[in-house]
Scaffold this motif. Structure first.
Motif, PDB file in Angstrom:
ATOM      1  N   UNK A  90       1.014  -1.155  -0.141  1.00 29.62           N
ATOM      2  CA  UNK A  90       0.004   0.112   0.045  1.00 29.62           C
ATOM      3  C   UNK A  90       0.810   1.168  -0.154  1.00 29.62           C
ATOM      4  N   UNK A  91       0.882   2.017  -1.125  1.00 31.36           N
ATOM      5  CA  UNK A  91       1.726   3.071  -1.296  1.00 31.36           C
ATOM      6  C   UNK A  91       1.240   4.420  -0.622  1.00 31.36           C
ATOM      7  N   UNK A  92       1.647   5.025   0.205  1.00 32.08           N
ATOM      8  CA  UNK A  92       1.144   6.148   1.064  1.00 32.08           C
ATOM      9  C   UNK A  92       2.006   7.394   0.871  1.00 32.08           C
ATOM     10  N   UNK A  93       1.971   7.876  -0.606  1.00 30.61           N
ATOM     11  CA  UNK A  93       2.739   9.189  -0.862  1.00 30.61           C
ATOM     12  C   UNK A  93       2.572  10.353  -0.031  1.00 30.61           C
TER      13      UNK A  93
ATOM     14  N   UNK B 201      12.798   9.392 -10.847  1.00 28.85           N
ATOM     15  CA  UNK B 201      12.626   9.008  -9.089  1.00 28.85           C
ATOM     16  C   UNK B 201      12.069   7.569  -9.418  1.00 28.85           C
ATOM     17  N   UNK B 202      12.665   6.497  -8.812  1.00 30.82           N
ATOM     18  CA  UNK B 202      12.046   5.329  -8.811  1.00 30.82           C
ATOM     19  C   UNK B 202      11.645   4.808  -7.425  1.00 30.82           C
ATOM     20  N   UNK B 203      10.547   4.236  -7.332  1.00 34.04           N
ATOM     21  CA  UNK B 203       9.927   3.657  -5.991  1.00 34.04           C
ATOM     22  C   UNK B 203      10.084   2.259  -6.139  1.00 34.04           C
ATOM     23  N   UNK B 204      10.713   1.750  -5.030  1.00 30.46           N
ATOM     24  CA  UNK B 204      11.023   0.196  -5.359  1.00 30.46           C
ATOM     25  C   UNK B 204      10.639  -0.709  -4.089  1.00 30.46           C
ATOM     26  N   UNK B 205       9.270  -0.300  -3.725  1.00 27.00           N
ATOM     27  CA  UNK B 205       8.521  -0.724  -2.817  1.00 27.00           C
ATOM     28  C   UNK B 205       9.346  -0.666  -1.443  1.00 27.00           C
ATOM     29  N   UNK B 206       9.370  -1.740  -0.626  1.00 29.54           N
ATOM     30  CA  UNK B 206       9.924  -2.106   0.545  1.00 29.54           C
ATOM     31  C   UNK B 206      11.523  -1.824   0.706  1.00 29.54           C
ATOM     32  N   UNK B 207      12.023  -1.642  -0.394  1.00 29.82           N
ATOM     33  CA  UNK B 207      13.482  -1.652  -0.670  1.00 29.82           C
ATOM     34  C   UNK B 207      13.991  -0.247  -0.666  1.00 29.82           C
ATOM     35  N   UNK B 208      13.088   0.855  -0.711  1.00 30.72           N
ATOM     36  CA  UNK B 208      13.586   2.021  -0.752  1.00 30.72           C
ATOM     37  C   UNK B 208      12.999   2.635  -1.889  1.00 30.72           C
ATOM     38  N   UNK B 209      13.825   3.874  -2.291  1.00 33.54           N
ATOM     39  CA  UNK B 209      13.618   4.799  -3.419  1.00 33.54           C
ATOM     40  C   UNK B 209      15.028   5.107  -3.965  1.00 33.54           C
TER      41      UNK B 209
END
Length: 820
Positions: free
Chosen positions: A231-234, A662-670
């Motif tokens: 669940x992405x919560x920007x 800018x890359x969002x890599x889930x739980x691995x960070x960004x």
């Protein structure tokens, strides 16, 4: 006795017993359901159940997760009935890890059923339209220390004069309390198309006080769908949250069945969710799961504090509604959040109420696109009668008071008498303004402001010649249609060289919706050749020339995501060799020789195109709000020195290409990266001032890793081809926050790399770095990120070197993003 029985009904009796499996083990939390009464109960941890029931004939259904249900008929007479039950095991096969866990608690098997069925609930609504009422409220509480409160009370009681009017004092206290409550109401139509396309049509918007601290999300950016694995919560959390019903949730969470409820014939399991390890990507709280359909009935989950950007606590509540045909949709969502700053605490609450749900709504072609929200002009003009009919949830007493108070204040602030009083108070000149703050003049009706610099700022300092003396003035105006105008002017005289310098500038946003800007600037000043160079190099005389210039600039969005920027400047350039260049800087940095050259003129144009595919945006009545994109930004620019035009002496052409993302890599960070390539394709008359330059690194200070290097020991320049690349990754707690002792320190890890190649000198540079960062709270919403890094670099001209850097970065509270 017969008369007594006529007036008093028979006393209720009870049925009780134990439910066990085929191995005589108790079945905890098994269901006992009475068909005729649409009610029931559940066994305790020992498999025991007890049910009060009136005499009669009933069909009882015994069931539990992992067992075959059994139905029996019982007759309840005037005596208690004992009824034990043996449930045979079900043939259903479960995942090994779930089977092992279910022996401890049936919650694991319930969650596995939800996981097995969640794809159905993710895809059952292909298109939909619904009405949404949003209300966000913030309460600011100021806690004074007891000594301070006692002192104020003593001072108030010691004042001379007539007795204090208690009614007036209470009224003032209540108004002060209401001033610390902010609220927003919004009415919108929410449109959805599977899998992730949203479009809001905001038809009502009303703010009572400031909306700065309120959580008002855009649905396209904050999809609180816990059927998703992540669940992405920007804007809320640094990392996405692992859903408690994700496919591998059992590896991240522990579950406990706390209660079995019967709600309108629906059996609901209340399950407590607890992270196995405290990490920023997990949550904790309660899930309510429907029996048989295995869907979420409602939930209440709290996010881990370490992953939150601005809040100290954030809780999500969701309630689902049955729309028939096993279609369950959210009918209400509530967000509870809080933060603290010194003596102030900020308690926030945002509620969404969904009504008029229309499943399988038919949208016109191309309805969904990059525009994710649109606000009509009428939305800001809704009156109190509109909101009375639009509210899908009643106001609290405090909210009613806030609206009444804010409306009265707003009405008073619109009167001519009030606007005149504000102008008079603001335009009053004080000694403090003249000396320290600057003098301002405001016209409220036309949104005009004039500013004159204070006496202390009349003294300025330049690297060339030291101290200068001169004023600064500016003018700003905001128009009703969203246009803005800004002009400024400055003038100064050097105390050592008695030379004059100054500038005048004009800027306007003439097309707010297309972000169209025009600016003109002219002046005479000392100009830094490489304004992006190391800080110490900015103090060197060799970095400056005398610059007489006229510059024109224009920028506009041609189509969504495609921006055109053009610039044309005429520069008359002089060496500073004839100036007295000594100043107090020479005590720190030895005086070096200035650039010596004959005066020349340069007419230079720059054209830049930048394109971001699928750029999402919001449409306001008078402006466009850009939200970003999942895709890279591509850019190309051409800078040309025109020979012969307007006596221009230069002749060159430079082309540069760039990509950033800018890359969002889930739980691995960004991650973020930037790639650049450039070359002068014409160098017939290329002045030293206009070379392509690369920044020398600062000692100890970490610079922007996407546009500079950390251990480059000299400033470099290029005329031929060059290639440059930068990369940085923030793990956001992905690696070390599973270690309890490390998590308590709130430290996070970061790593990155950079490389460069310059063709003409065959110069190659590479570096890698890694470090730790920690975020500190500066206020309710301001955050400072402090970092310490180790860097290793090498070139093809020297051996590898190491160094250490520190960084300071302030979060952008508007974009809710860091600089890098």
């Amino acid at each position: 006795m017969c008369l007594t029985l006529l007036f008093f009904p028979a006393f209720s009796q009870n049925i009780s017993g134990f439910i066990k499996d085929e191995n005589n083990n108790p079945v905890a939390f098994a269901n006992v359901f009475v068909r005729e009464l649409n009610t029931g109960t559940a066994t305790d941890a020992k498999g025991y159940y007890f049910l009060s029931i009136d005499p009669g004939v009933y069909n009882l259904v015994y069931s539990s997760i992992g067992y075959q249900p059994k139905t029996i008929q019982v007759i309840i007479s005037d005596k208690p009935l004992k009824q034990d039950m043996i449930l045979p095991a079900s043939n259903a096969q479960l995942n090994e890890v779930v089977v092992k866990a279910s022996r401890k608690d049936p919650a694991y098997e319930i969650i596995q059923h939800v996981i097995d069925n969640k794809e159905k609930f993710l895809t059952q609504v292909k298109t939909a339209r619904t009405q949404v009422y949003l209300r966000a409220t913030e309460v600011i509480d100021v806690k004074k220390k007891k000594a301070q409160a006692d002192k104020e009370e003593a001072e108030e009681s010691s004042k001379e004069g007539p007795p204090l009017d208690q009614f007036a004092a209470e009224k003032k206290k209540e108004e002060e309390r209401l001033q610390r409550i902010n609220m927003v109401e919004m009415q919108l139509t929410l449109n959805f198309q599977y899998p992730d396309q949203y479009k809001e049509e905001r038809t009502g918007f009303k703010a009572y006080g400031s909306k700065e601290g309120l959580f008002i999300p855009v649905f396209n950016e904050s999809d609180f769908n816990f059927y998703q694995n992540l669940v992405y919560l920007k804007g809320i959390s640094e990392v996405p949250v692992i859903s408690p019903v994700s496919k591998l949730a059992v590896l991240s969470y522990k579950y406990k069945l706390e209660e079995v409820l019967v709600e309108n014939t629906q059996v609901v399991y209340k399950i407590r969710v607890t992270p196995r390890k405290t990490g920023d990507a997990t949550c904790k709280g309660i899930l309510y799961i429907n029996d048989s359909t295995w869907n979420i009935n409602r939930l209440e989950l709290t996010l881990e504090k370490g992953g939150l950007k601005f809040y100290d606590a954030f809780t999500i509540k969701q309630t689902y509604q049955n729309m028939g045909e096993e279609v369950w949709i959210p009918s209400r969502q509530e967000f509870i959040y809080q933060t603290k700053a010194g003596a102030k605490s900020f308690q926030g609450n945002t509620v969404w109420v969904f009504t008029d749900f229309q499943k399988d709504y038919v949208f016109p072609p191309k309805f969904f696109g990059n525009e994710v929200s649109i606000t009509t002009k009428e939305a800001y003009e809704r009156d109190s009668s509109y909101w009375k009919s639009a509210r899908a949830e009643p106001l609290t007493i405090d909210q009613q008071k806030v609206i009444a108070y804010r409306d009265s204040v707003e009405a008073a602030h619109k009167t001519k008498a009030y606007l005149d009083s504000v102008e008079t108070r603001f335009n009053k000149i004080t000694v403090g303004e003249v000396l320290y703050h600057g003098v301002g003049f405001r016209k409220e009706a036309t949104k005009r402001n004039i500013y004159i610099s204070p006496l202390l700022s009349l003294i300025n300092f330049e690297v060339i010649g030291g101290f200068r003396l001169g004023p600064y003035v500016s003018y700003f105006r905001r128009f009703e249609n969203g246009r803005r105008l800004y002009t400024s002017a400055s003038f100064s005289i050097g105390l050592k060289n008695t030379d004059w310098q100054g500038s005048i500038g004009f800027w306007t946003r003439y097309q707010p919706y297309r972000l169209g800007d025009v600016s003109v600037r002219a002046g005479r000043s000392f100009h830094s050749i490489n304004s992006f160079d190391a800080y110490l190099n900015q103090l060197r005389i060799s970095n400056y020339i005398l610059h007489e210039h006229v510059d024109l600039f224009h920028r506009i969005e041609l189509v969504n995501g495609l921006y055109l920027g053009t610039e044309l400047g005429f520069h008359n350039r002089h060496s500073v060799e004839d100036y007295d260049r000594t100043s107090i800087i020479n005590r720190v940095i030895d005086e070096d020789d200035p650039l010596v050259f004959e005066n020349y003129q340069a007419l230079i144009s720059t054209v830049r195109l930048a394109y971001t595919p699928k750029q999402r945006f919001m449409s306001e009545p008078n402006q466009k709000v850009v939200l970003g994109s999942k895709f890279p930004t591509f850019s190309i620019s051409h800078r040309r020195g025109w020979n012969g035009l307007l006596t221009s002496d230069v002749n060159f052409d430079y082309i540069e290409l760039g990509i950033e993302q800018n890359l969002l890599l889930g739980t691995l960070g960004n991650s973020r990266y930037a790639l650049m390539a450039g070359k002068f394709v014409n160098t017939k008359n290329l002045p030293y001032v206009d070379l392509k330059r690369f920044r020398q690194s600062d000692p100890y200070l970490y610079s922007d890793p996407l546009h500079s290097f950390q251990l480059l020991d000299t400033s470099l320049s290029a005329t031929g081809l060059f290639l440059e690349g930068h990369y940085i990754h923030h793990f956001n707690g992905a690696m070390i926050n599973n270690l309890p002792l490390i998590k308590k320190t709130k430290i996070r890890t970061v790593a990155g790399a950079g490389a460069m190649w310059i063709q003409q000198s065959n110069y190659r540079y590479e570096e890698v770095f890694g470090g730790i960062e920690r975020i500190f709270k500066l206020g309710a919403r301001r955050r400072l990120r402090l970092g310490v890094y180790g860097v290793i670099s090498q070139t093809n001209h020297r051996a590898p070197e190491t160094g250490y850097k520190i960084s300071f970065d302030i979060i952008d509270t508007w974009k809710r993003e860091w600089s890098y």
